[in-house]
Design a protein around this motif. Structure first.
Motif, mmCIF file in Angstrom:
data_model
loop_
_atom_site.group_PDB
_atom_site.id
_atom_site.type_symbol
_atom_site.label_atom_id
_atom_site.label_comp_id
_atom_site.label_asym_id
_atom_site.label_seq_id
_atom_site.Cartn_x
_atom_site.Cartn_y
_atom_site.Cartn_z
ATOM 1 N N ASP A 50 0.890 -1.163 0.000
ATOM 2 C CA ASP A 50 0.000 0.000 0.000
ATOM 3 C C ASP A 50 0.926 1.210 0.000
ATOM 4 O O ASP A 50 1.709 1.395 0.929
ATOM 5 C CB ASP A 50 -0.882 -0.059 1.245
ATOM 6 C CG ASP A 50 -1.681 1.218 1.492
ATOM 7 O OD1 ASP A 50 -1.566 2.179 0.712
ATOM 8 O OD2 ASP A 50 -2.431 1.247 2.492
ATOM 9 N N THR A 52 1.900 5.469 -1.565
ATOM 10 C CA THR A 52 1.460 6.757 -2.102
ATOM 11 C C THR A 52 2.538 7.266 -3.049
ATOM 12 O O THR A 52 3.710 7.366 -2.670
ATOM 13 C CB THR A 52 1.237 7.778 -0.976
ATOM 14 O OG1 THR A 52 0.218 7.279 -0.094
ATOM 15 C CG2 THR A 52 0.792 9.121 -1.558
ATOM 16 N N ARG A 115 -2.859 7.186 -4.000
ATOM 17 C CA ARG A 115 -2.635 6.019 -3.151
ATOM 18 C C ARG A 115 -2.920 4.774 -3.982
ATOM 19 O O ARG A 115 -3.991 4.674 -4.608
ATOM 20 C CB ARG A 115 -3.533 6.062 -1.924
ATOM 21 C CG ARG A 115 -3.217 4.984 -0.881
ATOM 22 C CD ARG A 115 -4.049 5.194 0.371
ATOM 23 N NE ARG A 115 -3.782 4.150 1.364
ATOM 24 C CZ ARG A 115 -4.397 4.076 2.539
ATOM 25 N NH1 ARG A 115 -5.320 4.986 2.864
ATOM 26 N NH2 ARG A 115 -4.110 3.111 3.388
ATOM 27 N N VAL A 116 -1.989 3.845 -3.987
ATOM 28 C CA VAL A 116 -2.089 2.697 -4.891
ATOM 29 C C VAL A 116 -1.756 1.402 -4.166
ATOM 30 O O VAL A 116 -1.108 1.397 -3.109
ATOM 31 C CB VAL A 116 -1.148 2.857 -6.105
ATOM 32 C CG1 VAL A 116 -1.556 4.049 -6.958
ATOM 33 C CG2 VAL A 116 0.308 2.998 -5.648
ATOM 34 N N LEU A 117 -2.213 0.311 -4.765
ATOM 35 C CA LEU A 117 -1.782 -1.020 -4.375
ATOM 36 C C LEU A 117 -0.789 -1.509 -5.417
ATOM 37 O O LEU A 117 -1.071 -1.447 -6.621
ATOM 38 C CB LEU A 117 -2.974 -1.974 -4.309
ATOM 39 C CG LEU A 117 -3.952 -1.781 -3.154
ATOM 40 C CD1 LEU A 117 -5.195 -2.639 -3.369
ATOM 41 C CD2 LEU A 117 -3.303 -2.119 -1.813
ATOM 42 N N ARG A 139 -5.494 1.569 -8.206
ATOM 43 C CA ARG A 139 -5.905 2.642 -7.306
ATOM 44 C C ARG A 139 -6.384 2.030 -5.991
ATOM 45 O O ARG A 139 -7.186 1.111 -5.976
ATOM 46 C CB ARG A 139 -7.020 3.461 -7.950
ATOM 47 C CG ARG A 139 -7.398 4.710 -7.172
ATOM 48 C CD ARG A 139 -6.394 5.806 -7.360
ATOM 49 N NE ARG A 139 -6.360 6.283 -8.747
ATOM 50 C CZ ARG A 139 -5.585 7.269 -9.157
ATOM 51 N NH1 ARG A 139 -4.759 7.868 -8.306
ATOM 52 N NH2 ARG A 139 -5.602 7.653 -10.417
ATOM 53 N N TRP A 140 -5.874 2.536 -4.872
ATOM 54 C CA TRP A 140 -6.249 1.997 -3.564
ATOM 55 C C TRP A 140 -7.683 2.374 -3.235
ATOM 56 O O TRP A 140 -8.108 3.509 -3.436
ATOM 57 C CB TRP A 140 -5.326 2.546 -2.477
ATOM 58 C CG TRP A 140 -5.585 1.981 -1.101
ATOM 59 C CD1 TRP A 140 -4.967 0.921 -0.530
ATOM 60 C CD2 TRP A 140 -6.525 2.467 -0.140
ATOM 61 N NE1 TRP A 140 -5.463 0.693 0.731
ATOM 62 C CE2 TRP A 140 -6.424 1.627 0.996
ATOM 63 C CE3 TRP A 140 -7.449 3.514 -0.129
ATOM 64 C CZ2 TRP A 140 -7.205 1.815 2.127
ATOM 65 C CZ3 TRP A 140 -8.247 3.696 1.000
ATOM 66 C CH2 TRP A 140 -8.107 2.856 2.110
ATOM 67 N N THR A 141 -8.437 1.406 -2.765
ATOM 68 C CA THR A 141 -9.761 1.648 -2.184
ATOM 69 C C THR A 141 -9.873 0.781 -0.943
ATOM 70 O O THR A 141 -9.206 -0.265 -0.855
ATOM 71 C CB THR A 141 -10.907 1.299 -3.151
ATOM 72 O OG1 THR A 141 -10.905 -0.128 -3.384
ATOM 73 C CG2 THR A 141 -10.776 2.035 -4.484
ATOM 74 N N ASP A 145 -8.357 -3.064 -0.763
ATOM 75 C CA ASP A 145 -7.380 -3.371 0.278
ATOM 76 C C ASP A 145 -7.845 -4.548 1.127
ATOM 77 O O ASP A 145 -7.089 -5.501 1.382
ATOM 78 C CB ASP A 145 -7.159 -2.131 1.141
ATOM 79 C CG ASP A 145 -6.084 -2.329 2.191
ATOM 80 O OD1 ASP A 145 -6.376 -2.935 3.244
ATOM 81 O OD2 ASP A 145 -4.940 -1.885 1.969
#
Length: 277
Positions: A50, A52, A115-117, A139-141, A145
């Motif tokens: 995780d 940024t 913010r990304v995975l 894209r992180w959500t 996550d």
């Protein structure tokens, strides 16, 4: 950033040595992936983070060699927020290469502070990662996550569902009453562990099916819940029809029943739902 870039960019060929052909990334980074898409990435990635994005630099010339027409190669630096998977840990900041597609006006996606995975493997260079697929930055959500963490927990468990490699023999035993019978289909796995499907039919009742992860079929076993690792292993790996070799030793009528029960299992599992290539 200029100093870091001058030290790393000449080695971009090394970072890309085993990278698959790139795909369009922006849409995949925004749309919530299906469970199967996340499982594909999570199971392929020894490192999941995780992060940024701190900065991006567009690469040109020799550092962008091999980029498909219409795509642009970026060197990305990201600050790690959390390590979801990774035996050796990661430094606070990592770098990696990413191919993106400009929009119709030629503008690149706005990735800074996103913010990304990340689904990656370690590179030979300290502090560098290599994405396991061209679309392995998402894209992180909160939902993505949580889903990825659940997949990793299941995959690392001692009793994790094994990877399926094929379908073995099938058997059907008719019952004493019309419409009664039981079918069992044995599956082949990468590590040799036993996995089998069973379908039980009784007159006046809905067919019941179950999956067993041992040589003994538990009478209390049932179908795997959707969006679990076992469901994914079955729904995304089983062939659409029962191979002829699986029923070669059966009487014709029993082979027809076994094929019918196999189709019933597939229908109950539902589609894999994979949207990636």
């Amino acid at each position: 950033m200029t100093r870091i870039r001058s030290a790393l960019l000449p080695l971009s060929v090394l970072l890309l040595a085993t990278t698959p052909p790139p795909m369009q990334l922006p849409a995949a980074a925004i749309v919530q992936p299906a469970y199967a898409d996340l499982a594909d990435l999570a199971l392929a990635a020894p490192v999941i983070g995780d992060a940024t994005i701190r900065s991006t630099v567009r690469l040109k010339g020799p550092d962008a060699a091999g980029v498909p027409i219409g795509l642009v190669r970026l060197y990305v630096e990201a600050d790690m927020t959390a390590l979801i998977r990774g035996a050796g840990g990661l430094p606070p900041r990592v770098g990696y290469l990413l191919d993106v597609r400009p929009d119709a006006r030629g503008k690149l996606p706005q990735l800074k502070k996103a913010r990304v995975l990340l689904f990656a493997r370690p590179s030979a260079l300290p502090g560098q990662l290599q994405l396991v697929a061209p679309d392995a930055q998402l894209r992180w959500t909160p939902a993505a996550d949580a889903q990825v963490r659940a997949i990793v927990r299941e995959a690392l468990a001692a009793d994790a569902a094994p990877r399926l490699t094929g379908v073995g023999n099938a058997f059907h035993v008719p019952g004493a009453l019309p419409g009664e019978g039981e079918t069992q289909v044995f599956l082949q796995t990468a590590d040799g562990r036993p996995v089998s499907l069973s379908v039980l039919r009784r007159p006046g009742e809905r067919p019941r099916w179950a999956v067993a992860l041992s040589e003994i079929v538990d009478e209390a076993a049932g179908p795997p819940p959707r969006d679990t690792l076992l469901w994914y292993r079955l729904a995304c790996a089983l062939p659409p029809t029962l191979p002829a070799t699986s029923t070669a030793a059966l009487a014709p009528a029993d082979a027809v029943k076994a094929e019918e029960d196999y189709r019933f299992v597939l229908a109950q599992l539902g589609p894999c739902g994979r949207t990636r290539g």
